[in-house]
Every structure is written in C-alpha cells, then in structure tokens.
Design a protein around this motif. Structure first.
Motif, PDB file in Angstrom:
ATOM      1  N   LEU A  57      12.037   0.204   7.571  1.00  0.00           N
ATOM      2  CA  LEU A  57      10.758  -0.522   7.548  1.00  0.00           C
ATOM      3  C   LEU A  57      10.048  -0.352   6.207  1.00  0.00           C
ATOM      4  O   LEU A  57       9.492  -1.315   5.660  1.00  0.00           O
ATOM      5  CB  LEU A  57       9.858  -0.038   8.693  1.00  0.00           C
ATOM      6  N   ASN A  58      10.069   0.862   5.667  1.00  0.00           N
ATOM      7  CA  ASN A  58       9.425   1.090   4.379  1.00  0.00           C
ATOM      8  C   ASN A  58      10.093   0.291   3.267  1.00  0.00           C
ATOM      9  O   ASN A  58       9.431  -0.210   2.351  1.00  0.00           O
ATOM     10  CB  ASN A  58       9.455   2.580   4.023  1.00  0.00           C
ATOM     11  N   ALA A  59      11.406   0.158   3.357  1.00  0.00           N
ATOM     12  CA  ALA A  59      12.139  -0.608   2.341  1.00  0.00           C
ATOM     13  C   ALA A  59      11.708  -2.074   2.351  1.00  0.00           C
ATOM     14  O   ALA A  59      11.668  -2.730   1.307  1.00  0.00           O
ATOM     15  CB  ALA A  59      13.641  -0.496   2.586  1.00  0.00           C
ATOM     16  N   MET A  60      11.393  -2.561   3.544  1.00  0.00           N
ATOM     17  CA  MET A  60      10.996  -3.968   3.656  1.00  0.00           C
ATOM     18  C   MET A  60       9.512  -4.197   3.400  1.00  0.00           C
ATOM     19  O   MET A  60       9.112  -5.232   2.846  1.00  0.00           O
ATOM     20  CB  MET A  60      11.343  -4.495   5.061  1.00  0.00           C
ATOM     21  N   LEU A  61       8.685  -3.221   3.779  1.00  0.00           N
ATOM     22  CA  LEU A  61       7.239  -3.454   3.767  1.00  0.00           C
ATOM     23  C   LEU A  61       6.497  -2.848   2.587  1.00  0.00           C
ATOM     24  O   LEU A  61       5.423  -3.341   2.216  1.00  0.00           O
ATOM     25  CB  LEU A  61       6.629  -2.918   5.071  1.00  0.00           C
ATOM     26  N   LEU A  62       7.029  -1.789   2.001  1.00  0.00           N
ATOM     27  CA  LEU A  62       6.340  -1.158   0.872  1.00  0.00           C
ATOM     28  C   LEU A  62       6.761  -1.810  -0.434  1.00  0.00           C
ATOM     29  O   LEU A  62       7.943  -2.086  -0.657  1.00  0.00           O
ATOM     30  CB  LEU A  62       6.664   0.332   0.814  1.00  0.00           C
ATOM     31  N   MET A  69       0.860  -1.195   0.000  1.00  0.00           N
ATOM     32  CA  MET A  69       0.000   0.000   0.000  1.00  0.00           C
ATOM     33  C   MET A  69       0.891   1.239   0.000  1.00  0.00           C
ATOM     34  O   MET A  69       1.764   1.387   0.850  1.00  0.00           O
ATOM     35  CB  MET A  69      -0.897   0.003   1.242  1.00  0.00           C
ATOM     36  N   ALA A  70       0.717   2.117  -0.974  1.00  0.00           N
ATOM     37  CA  ALA A  70       1.537   3.328  -1.061  1.00  0.00           C
ATOM     38  C   ALA A  70       1.172   4.289   0.050  1.00  0.00           C
ATOM     39  O   ALA A  70       0.024   4.379   0.464  1.00  0.00           O
ATOM     40  CB  ALA A  70       1.318   3.999  -2.412  1.00  0.00           C
ATOM     41  N   ALA A  71       2.203   5.028   0.526  1.00  0.00           N
ATOM     42  CA  ALA A  71       1.958   5.966   1.613  1.00  0.00           C
ATOM     43  C   ALA A  71       1.207   7.184   1.097  1.00  0.00           C
ATOM     44  O   ALA A  71       1.380   7.617  -0.038  1.00  0.00           O
ATOM     45  CB  ALA A  71       3.278   6.410   2.229  1.00  0.00           C
ATOM     46  N   ARG A  72       0.367   7.753   1.934  1.00  0.00           N
ATOM     47  CA  ARG A  72      -0.388   8.955   1.603  1.00  0.00           C
ATOM     48  C   ARG A  72       0.571  10.140   1.493  1.00  0.00           C
ATOM     49  O   ARG A  72       1.567  10.231   2.202  1.00  0.00           O
ATOM     50  CB  ARG A  72      -1.432   9.174   2.688  1.00  0.00           C
ATOM     51  N   LYS A  73       0.253  11.092   0.582  1.00  0.00           N
ATOM     52  CA  LYS A  73       1.082  12.285   0.427  1.00  0.00           C
ATOM     53  C   LYS A  73       1.110  13.079   1.736  1.00  0.00           C
ATOM     54  O   LYS A  73       0.074  13.335   2.345  1.00  0.00           O
ATOM     55  CB  LYS A  73       0.526  13.154  -0.704  1.00  0.00           C
ATOM     56  N   ARG A  74       2.310  13.461   2.187  1.00  0.00           N
ATOM     57  CA  ARG A  74       2.462  14.121   3.468  1.00  0.00           C
ATOM     58  C   ARG A  74       2.056  15.594   3.377  1.00  0.00           C
ATOM     59  O   ARG A  74       2.220  16.246   2.345  1.00  0.00           O
ATOM     60  CB  ARG A  74       3.903  14.045   3.977  1.00  0.00           C
ATOM     61  N   LYS A  85       3.227   3.655  11.347  1.00  0.00           N
ATOM     62  CA  LYS A  85       2.023   2.924  10.975  1.00  0.00           C
ATOM     63  C   LYS A  85       2.386   1.824   9.976  1.00  0.00           C
ATOM     64  O   LYS A  85       2.854   2.092   8.869  1.00  0.00           O
ATOM     65  CB  LYS A  85       0.993   3.870  10.351  1.00  0.00           C
ATOM     66  N   HIS A  86       2.176   0.578  10.398  1.00  0.00           N
ATOM     67  CA  HIS A  86       2.472  -0.564   9.530  1.00  0.00           C
ATOM     68  C   HIS A  86       1.610  -0.463   8.265  1.00  0.00           C
ATOM     69  O   HIS A  86       0.382  -0.420   8.345  1.00  0.00           O
ATOM     70  CB  HIS A  86       2.166  -1.862  10.278  1.00  0.00           C
ATOM     71  N   PRO A  87       2.209  -0.429   7.066  1.00  0.00           N
ATOM     72  CA  PRO A  87       1.440  -0.219   5.832  1.00  0.00           C
ATOM     73  C   PRO A  87       0.519  -1.382   5.457  1.00  0.00           C
ATOM     74  O   PRO A  87      -0.363  -1.221   4.617  1.00  0.00           O
ATOM     75  CB  PRO A  87       2.528  -0.026   4.770  1.00  0.00           C
ATOM     76  N   GLN A  88       0.713  -2.552   6.068  1.00  0.00           N
ATOM     77  CA  GLN A  88      -0.127  -3.709   5.729  1.00  0.00           C
ATOM     78  C   GLN A  88      -1.201  -3.978   6.779  1.00  0.00           C
ATOM     79  O   GLN A  88      -2.336  -4.305   6.449  1.00  0.00           O
ATOM     80  CB  GLN A  88       0.756  -4.947   5.535  1.00  0.00           C
ATOM     81  N   THR A  89      -0.834  -3.817   8.057  1.00  0.00           N
ATOM     82  CA  THR A  89      -1.792  -4.117   9.121  1.00  0.00           C
ATOM     83  C   THR A  89      -2.513  -2.887   9.633  1.00  0.00           C
ATOM     84  O   THR A  89      -3.580  -2.989  10.246  1.00  0.00           O
ATOM     85  CB  THR A  89      -1.088  -4.800  10.310  1.00  0.00           C
ATOM     86  N   GLY A  90      -1.910  -1.704   9.415  1.00  0.00           N
ATOM     87  CA  GLY A  90      -2.519  -0.470   9.904  1.00  0.00           C
ATOM     88  C   GLY A  90      -2.261  -0.214  11.383  1.00  0.00           C
ATOM     89  O   GLY A  90      -2.744   0.780  11.936  1.00  0.00           O
ATOM     90  N   LYS A  91      -1.490  -1.059  12.037  1.00  0.00           N
ATOM     91  CA  LYS A  91      -1.217  -0.896  13.460  1.00  0.00           C
ATOM     92  C   LYS A  91      -0.063   0.099  13.666  1.00  0.00           C
ATOM     93  O   LYS A  91       0.873   0.158  12.862  1.00  0.00           O
ATOM     94  CB  LYS A  91      -0.869  -2.241  14.098  1.00  0.00           C
ATOM     95  N   PHE A  92      -0.142   0.854  14.758  1.00  0.00           N
ATOM     96  CA  PHE A  92       0.899   1.830  15.084  1.00  0.00           C
ATOM     97  C   PHE A  92       1.926   1.222  16.039  1.00  0.00           C
ATOM     98  O   PHE A  92       1.564   0.436  16.941  1.00  0.00           O
ATOM     99  CB  PHE A  92       0.284   3.078  15.721  1.00  0.00           C
ATOM    100  N   HIS A  93       3.192   1.622  15.866  1.00  0.00           N
ATOM    101  CA  HIS A  93       4.287   1.143  16.709  1.00  0.00           C
ATOM    102  C   HIS A  93       5.112   2.347  17.186  1.00  0.00           C
ATOM    103  O   HIS A  93       5.496   3.204  16.378  1.00  0.00           O
ATOM    104  CB  HIS A  93       5.165   0.162  15.932  1.00  0.00           C
ATOM    105  N   GLY A  94       5.358   2.392  18.488  1.00  0.00           N
ATOM    106  CA  GLY A  94       6.091   3.510  19.054  1.00  0.00           C
ATOM    107  C   GLY A  94       7.528   3.585  18.564  1.00  0.00           C
ATOM    108  O   GLY A  94       8.206   2.568  18.453  1.00  0.00           O
ATOM    109  N   MET A  95       8.014   4.819  18.292  1.00  0.00           N
ATOM    110  CA  MET A  95       9.371   5.032  17.801  1.00  0.00           C
ATOM    111  C   MET A  95      10.167   6.015  18.680  1.00  0.00           C
ATOM    112  O   MET A  95      11.234   6.473  18.285  1.00  0.00           O
ATOM    113  CB  MET A  95       9.329   5.566  16.359  1.00  0.00           C
TER     114      MET A  95
END
Length: 365
Positions: A51-56, A1-6, A27-37
């Motif tokens: 993460l984007n390199a691996m998941l997008l 899922m492509a990221a929304r324009k910022r 925000k995980h692009p596949q599950t929609g869950k948020f993870h603290g950074m």
C-alpha cells in the motif's frame, strides 16, 4: 504525505501500520481513514508495504525535479477566469454567479496539484459539498475548467466529466398565490411594494425590473431589453404600453423623494460606492430577492413551510401570467409580455396555478 517517524516500540512495523491490542490497522496516507489488517503481523506488514508503494509519493531527486512542472488547481482556475471566461460573453449576472462558484472551487481545491487529483476525490467533494442544483452547477463548471485545462496542456483528462451527472431536480417550491402575494406585500417596505407591483404587472424577471430606468419611458411606452433573452432577438426587445396600473406604479416610484435614475430604488442604511451598481440608490436583483424573502417569512402560513418550498420573488412572474389569463387576456398576449419564444415556455409558468377539480369515474363495465 510522508509517514511520521515511528517510536522505538513500533519500528518493526511498516509506515502507516499501527497495532492496538494485538490487532493491526493501516492508516490511509491521503484520506486518514483506518483499515483493518487482522492479527497476523507478517501479513499486515506485507500489505502495508504494498500500500505504501502505491500511495506514498517517492521522496527522491527525480520526483522533486518533476514536481517543478506540477500545476496547482488554483493556477488552472486563474487562467480559466482570465483567459477563457471573458470569451463566453455572459451576462453580468451570470458572470457574477460564475465568479462566486470559481471562488468556492479555488478556496476548496486550489491547493491541490492537477496531476494528483482523481475522479474519486472530485466525486466525494461534490457529494459532500453540494446538493440539488448547486451540485449540477459546480460539477458543470469543474468540467468546463478541466476542458479548458486540456486545451492548454495543464490537465490530461476531464476528471469532472467522469463524475455522476445527476438529473435536474423537480421543482419543490410552491407557486405564489394572490393571497400570499397580498400578505407578503403588507409586510414589505415602500420600495419593495413598488418592485412587487412592477414585477406583477410587467411579468419581467427580477434583473430586468431592477435595471429599468425612467429614461426608458418614452411616449407612453417603457422600452425594455430582457437581459436573459437579449441574444434571441425581437422577443427580448419589448416596448410595453403604459396603462393605468403601470402609470400608478411609476408615479408612486417618483414620489419617493429620491432623485434616482432607476424606477426601483431605495435609500440604503449606508451609502457607499459599489462596482455592482451605477447609483447609490440602485437595487441589485439579489437584494430584491433577499428583502422579498424577509417579508415572505413574516407570513405565518409560509414560515411554517420548509425553506425549499417557500416561493421566491421569481414566482411573482408566474402569478402575474396566471392573473392575466384569468382576466381574459390571450396566451399570445402573455407570451409576448414574458418574452418567451414558445407558448410551451409560458404554459410551464402559468400551468402551476391551475386548480384541479376532484371527481370520480367509477362506472362498472
């Protein structure tokens, strides 16, 4: 899922990274869950880039060309249904149940590409969607579908086989007592009473009770081929002698005023053609179960029980076997009538009706 324009204020943040009150979340692009950074912006951006390199999924010409060869899970289900399922030579009732499960899997997972599906995704789907035996059945079917997919070059591995194989559930349902049988019987329609009597006396499964026809009665015997065990030979081909009890059931059936070829029949509220029946008066096994459950739930003592513990129409068979043994008939007699290949199978049904006597053994030695 492509990221929304910022937005302009957040253009210095990596895709899928958000800031709230100085705290960053991914925000995980596949599950929609948020993870603290954490609160370190540089560290959060660095982590988000990885993460984007691996998941997008890359949005380039190569990936678009490769995507043309991707196979949707719905295609795999369709080919399994059309090419492989007919070769299994399943009984019609089993085919119907398998078709229902295939429809469910296709509805829930059909939009996914097989190459993108994961063990975790299937595991979470099975855990969230099914319980007890339904979990086992759908997992087994998924495994069979992937196994077929591998042989056709549509899947690389059997993902479903790697999910948790749960042990079969212990029987929760309470056995059907004669008292409960009589109470349910009192709430049943005429045709259902005939079906209950037929099942109790003949010890046959609901599918065989519903399939029995008047033309199967010949020379004082009822010829019956048990659908579930037909492939096991002589034990499934029964020629049941019609005694006074069965004769009474058949006479009551004939007196219904309906010219039906089936011993168990009824006049439905609306007469319409169905691919699942050969005559408008025919009672399908699932209708037998459904109407039995309705009459059962009118018994206050049973209605108070959790749904999983209430006896089903299948328990009539076990009760009948118990009553035969209690009346002095031999285990072999009951085993033959049930069509079981071993005495242990018959005992599995009838032992549930044994009443245990509580006693002590307090000798001190």
């Amino acid at each position: 899922m492509a990221a929304r324009k910022r937005s302009r204020q957040k253009r210095d943040l990596e895709a899928n990274l958000y800031e709230t009150g100085g705290y960053y979340r991914y925000k995980h692009p596949q599950t929609g869950k948020f993870h603290g950074m954490g609160k370190d912006k540089s560290a959060a951006n660095a982590a988000a880039r990885k993460l984007n390199a691996m998941l997008l999924k890359p949005n380039d010409h190569v990936s678009r060309v490769m995507a043309t060869d991707a196979v949707l899970f719905s295609v795999l289900v369709t080919r399994y249904r059309n090419e492989y399922l007919p070769t299994k030579k399943l009984k019609q009732t089993t085919m119907d149940e398998t078709g229902y499960r295939l429809n469910r899997l296709n509805k829930d997972l059909g939009h996914l590409q097989v190459c993108d599906m994961s063990i975790r995704q299937l595991a979470e789907y099975l855990d969230d969607s099914f319980k007890n035996n339904a979990y086992t059945k759908h997992r087994g079917l998924l495994s069979d579908i992937f196994k077929f997919g591998i042989t056709k070059g549509l899947a690389e591995s059997n993902l479903a086989e790697e999910t948790l194989a749960k042990a079969a559930d212990e029987k929760e349902r309470l056995p059907l007592s004669k008292k409960w049988f009589d109470q349910i019987y009192a709430n049943a329609d005429e045709w259902l009473q005939v079906a209950m009597d037929f099942a109790l006396i003949s010890l046959q499964r609901r599918s065989d009770v519903c399939a029995a026809r008047f033309e199967d009665i010949e020379g004082g015997y009822l010829k019956l081929v048990q659908q579930k065990t037909e492939k096991f030979g002589v034990r499934a081909h029964l020629r049941i002698e019609i005694g006074p009890s069965l004769e009474k059931v058949f006479k009551r059936s004939r007196a219904s005023g309906i010219a039906s070829p089936y011993i168990i029949h009824r006049r439905p509220k609306r007469i319409r053609e169905s691919k699942d029946t050969t005559h408008w008066s025919q009672v399908r096994p699932e209708i037998f179960s459904k109407e039995f459950a309705k009459a059962r739930d009118k018994v206050p003592e049973i209605a108070k029980l959790p749904a999983a513990k209430r006896p089903t129409v299948h328990e009539i068979r076990a009760l009948g076997g118990h009553l035969y043994l209690e009346a002095g008939f031999s285990e072999e007699y009951v085993q033959t009538l049930m069509g079981h290949s071993t005495a242990a199978m018959t005992a599995d049904y009838t032992d549930r009706h044994l009443e245990w006597t509580t006693c002590g053994a307090g000798l001190k030695i």
